[in-house]
Motif scaffolding. Structure first.
Motif, mmCIF file in Angstrom:
data_model
loop_
_atom_site.group_PDB
_atom_site.id
_atom_site.type_symbol
_atom_site.label_atom_id
_atom_site.label_comp_id
_atom_site.label_asym_id
_atom_site.label_seq_id
_atom_site.Cartn_x
_atom_site.Cartn_y
_atom_site.Cartn_z
ATOM 1 N N ALA A 85 45.560 29.681 -58.810
ATOM 2 C CA ALA A 85 46.667 29.139 -58.038
ATOM 3 C C ALA A 85 46.326 29.143 -56.555
ATOM 4 O O ALA A 85 45.585 29.985 -56.065
ATOM 5 C CB ALA A 85 47.923 29.974 -58.293
ATOM 6 N N ARG A 86 46.845 28.172 -55.851
ATOM 7 C CA ARG A 86 46.681 28.092 -54.410
ATOM 8 C C ARG A 86 47.269 29.332 -53.767
ATOM 9 O O ARG A 86 48.305 29.829 -54.195
ATOM 10 C CB ARG A 86 47.425 26.835 -53.943
ATOM 11 N N GLN A 87 46.589 29.836 -52.717
ATOM 12 C CA GLN A 87 47.012 31.069 -52.062
ATOM 13 C C GLN A 87 47.362 30.822 -50.601
ATOM 14 O O GLN A 87 46.637 30.129 -49.890
ATOM 15 C CB GLN A 87 45.890 32.106 -52.144
ATOM 16 N N LEU A 88 48.477 31.369 -50.169
ATOM 17 C CA LEU A 88 48.916 31.272 -48.785
ATOM 18 C C LEU A 88 47.982 32.063 -47.866
ATOM 19 O O LEU A 88 47.522 33.151 -48.220
ATOM 20 C CB LEU A 88 50.340 31.826 -48.669
ATOM 21 N N HIS A 89 47.730 31.528 -46.678
ATOM 22 C CA HIS A 89 46.884 32.194 -45.698
ATOM 23 C C HIS A 89 47.702 32.524 -44.446
ATOM 24 O O HIS A 89 48.516 31.717 -43.995
ATOM 25 C CB HIS A 89 45.691 31.313 -45.329
ATOM 26 N N LEU A 90 47.464 33.712 -43.898
ATOM 27 C CA LEU A 90 48.180 34.173 -42.709
ATOM 28 C C LEU A 90 47.203 34.739 -41.691
ATOM 29 O O LEU A 90 46.410 35.627 -42.004
ATOM 30 C CB LEU A 90 49.203 35.253 -43.081
ATOM 31 N N ASN A 91 47.258 34.198 -40.485
ATOM 32 C CA ASN A 91 46.552 34.755 -39.326
ATOM 33 C C ASN A 91 47.590 35.213 -38.311
ATOM 34 O O ASN A 91 48.728 34.731 -38.326
ATOM 35 C CB ASN A 91 45.694 33.694 -38.628
ATOM 36 N N VAL A 92 47.187 36.078 -37.400
ATOM 37 C CA VAL A 92 48.052 36.388 -36.267
ATOM 38 C C VAL A 92 47.296 36.082 -34.983
ATOM 39 O O VAL A 92 46.136 36.466 -34.810
ATOM 40 C CB VAL A 92 48.555 37.854 -36.282
ATOM 41 N N ALA A 95 51.261 22.685 -45.116
ATOM 42 C CA ALA A 95 50.360 23.683 -44.526
ATOM 43 C C ALA A 95 49.782 24.520 -45.655
ATOM 44 O O ALA A 95 50.417 24.719 -46.695
ATOM 45 C CB ALA A 95 51.103 24.574 -43.536
ATOM 46 N N ASP A 96 48.563 24.991 -45.440
ATOM 47 C CA ASP A 96 47.937 25.934 -46.371
ATOM 48 C C ASP A 96 48.191 27.377 -45.943
ATOM 49 O O ASP A 96 47.884 28.315 -46.682
ATOM 50 C CB ASP A 96 46.430 25.689 -46.438
ATOM 51 N N GLY A 97 48.716 27.527 -44.755
ATOM 52 C CA GLY A 97 49.012 28.839 -44.213
ATOM 53 C C GLY A 97 49.486 28.687 -42.777
ATOM 54 O O GLY A 97 49.768 27.569 -42.317
ATOM 55 N N PHE A 98 49.553 29.821 -42.078
ATOM 56 C CA PHE A 98 50.163 29.802 -40.751
ATOM 57 C C PHE A 98 49.393 30.692 -39.786
ATOM 58 O O PHE A 98 48.899 31.763 -40.154
ATOM 59 C CB PHE A 98 51.625 30.259 -40.846
ATOM 60 N N ASN A 99 49.293 30.196 -38.559
ATOM 61 C CA ASN A 99 48.761 30.977 -37.448
ATOM 62 C C ASN A 99 49.984 31.532 -36.725
ATOM 63 O O ASN A 99 50.643 30.828 -35.951
ATOM 64 C CB ASN A 99 47.920 30.082 -36.536
ATOM 65 N N LEU A 100 50.313 32.792 -37.035
ATOM 66 C CA LEU A 100 51.588 33.369 -36.588
ATOM 67 C C LEU A 100 51.525 33.842 -35.145
ATOM 68 O O LEU A 100 50.533 34.418 -34.698
ATOM 69 C CB LEU A 100 51.962 34.544 -37.486
ATOM 70 N N MET A 101 52.646 33.634 -34.445
ATOM 71 C CA MET A 101 52.797 34.097 -33.072
ATOM 72 C C MET A 101 54.119 34.847 -32.958
ATOM 73 O O MET A 101 55.151 34.246 -32.629
ATOM 74 C CB MET A 101 52.746 32.909 -32.105
#
Length: 441
Positions: free
Chosen positions: A3-10, A383-389
């Motif tokens: 399954a597709r997996q969510l990606h998270l950066n900060v 989106a495949d994920g998020f660059n969080l701020m």
């Protein structure tokens, strides 16, 4: 097929996304100059199994330092120290192709990849502002098209340098006295419009083969650069519909370069202001807004739009005839203008909607609200994920890790823990084959 997996950066953006973050109770005004701040944020993100931390870069003073922190510490050095205090989290640093040379940059990122055990990523940017230009002997920014031509050639040279050592070039056999096999180390012999680089590299091939390449341009030239070279893209879409269109456009471009559209991950920029209730989150938003001088926000908006602040009337809409900046800044220009037009905002309303920022989308609400929004964008392929701020660091990230991540895990969207050790492992990216090895087969 998994399954597709969510990606998270900060994005470790000073003391937080809000220009007033450093003024909040519990914040350290010196955080942006303190390596321990970056280490602490990275450890929080690693504890929540984030893919990576990200550092922007600015080789000039281009903001109001009388009011807010600035981006000043060199990111690859900061992330090398962060690497020594973490084990799994990826380390993405920004470096400009306009004010660097390919050999030195290839060496810096190969070194970061080696010292971190394969966790490095390079965010490719083409700097466009006057302040940085003047610090590198130029009296004006390099023209947009020329910057991107240089960037594409730059990335090609850097990848060739990383590939100049075959995987088994290092021998290190003390009994025979044979250290490396020179026949497996290759000059690149590059001679192009912008660069002449003989090679080979003086650093063995990085653990990941290539550190992960990231790009953040929203212009046509920026998307072409990403489509050819990047494995991940930081986007700045303000609406769901814009994000879907952007992702589709980018993937079609990638296919023209012989790549699968799924080879590129779209990581949307997302600022968060979180409260236990929506009312609490709104109060926090207002508190942060009230700490930002109006003249600062107006100056920042005019900088994004590249117009004279006097041309913007606070209680009127943006002028109809604002031209696209000729030499850059297209990503945030387009995101900002799209927000103003879509919502019918006055300049004052636009400033408030941006929360002191420059065009990234902001969610204000409860942990459930944030998780719902993330799930909507991810599930639909916007989106495949998020660059969080987060609004304030490290507090805002702690709330996200403690309150939002568990919701995402319960919904089966985000990993419980790391399954690999490299940034490519986290992002589900294959290690690139060395072309010299392929040629020998």
């Amino acid at each position: 097929m998994s399954a597709r997996q969510l990606h998270l950066n900060v994005n470790i953006l000073h003391s937080g996304f809000s220009p007033a973050a450093w003024r909040m109770e519990g914040s350290d005004p010196r955080a942006s100059f303190d390596i321990n701040h970056y280490i602490k944020v990275a450890r929080i993100a690693e504890g929540a199994a984030f893919d990576a931390v990200f550092l922007a870069d600015q080789a000039a003073i281009s903001d109001r330092i009388d009011f807010r922190p600035l981006t000043s510490l060199e990111p690859t050095i900061v992330l090398a120290l962060v690497a020594a205090h973490t084990e799994r989290i990826g380390l993405i640093a920004t470096a400009s192709t306009t004010y660097n040379e390919p050999y030195n940059l290839a060496r810096r990122f190969a070194t970061l990849d080696h010292v971190s055990g394969g966790r490095a990523g390079w965010n490719i940017v083409t700097s466009a502002d006057l302040a940085q230009s003047r610090n590198f002997g130029l009296d004006r920014p390099v023209a947009h098209q020329s910057r991107y031509e240089r960037a594409a050639e730059f990335a090609t040279v850097v990848k060739a340098l990383w590939d100049s050592w075959e995987e088994d070039a290092f021998i290190g056999d003390a009994s025979t006295g044979r250290f490396v096999d020179p026949s497996r180390i290759h000059p690149i012999g590059h001679s192009g419009k912008h660069f002449s680089v003989h090679g080979p590299h003086n650093v063995p091939r990085p653990p990941q083969g290539h550190p992960v390449l990231v790009q953040a341009g929203g212009s046509d030239d920026g998307m072409e650069l990403a489509a050819e070279h990047a494995q991940a893209v930081f986007s700045a879409s303000q609406s769901f519909e814009e994000a879907l269109a952007y992702a589709g456009n980018l993937r079609r471009r990638a296919e023209r370069f012989g790549r699968a559209g799924s080879d590129i991950l779209v990581l949307a920029g997302l600022a968060t202001i979180i409260g236990s209730t929506e009312a609490e989150a709104r109060r926090r938003q207002e508190e942060l807004r009230d700490l930002i001088p109006l003249e600062y926000s107006l100056a920042r908006l005019s900088g994004v739009l590249q117009v004279d602040p006097k041309s913007l009337q606070l209680d009127a809409p943006l002028p109809d005839d604002i031209p696209l900046p000729p030499d850059g800044g297209h990503t945030f220009f387009r995101a900002t203008v799209a927000l103003a037009r879509r919502e019918g905002l006055t300049v004052r309303g636009l400033i408030r909607a941006l929360n002191g920022g420059t065009g990234h989308r902001t969610i204000v609400g409860t942990p459930e609200d944030v998780a719902d929004d993330i799930e909507k964008w991810f599930s639909a392929g916007a989106a495949d994920g998020f660059n969080l701020m987060p609004d304030v660091l490290p507090q805002g990230l702690e709330v996200f890790a403690d309150e939002v991540v568990p919701i995402l895990r319960r919904r089966g969207l985000f990993r419980q823990d790391y399954s690999g050790r490299t940034l490519r492992d986290h992002l589900g990216l294959a290690r690139p084959l060395n072309p010299h090895a392929a040629a020998a087969e």
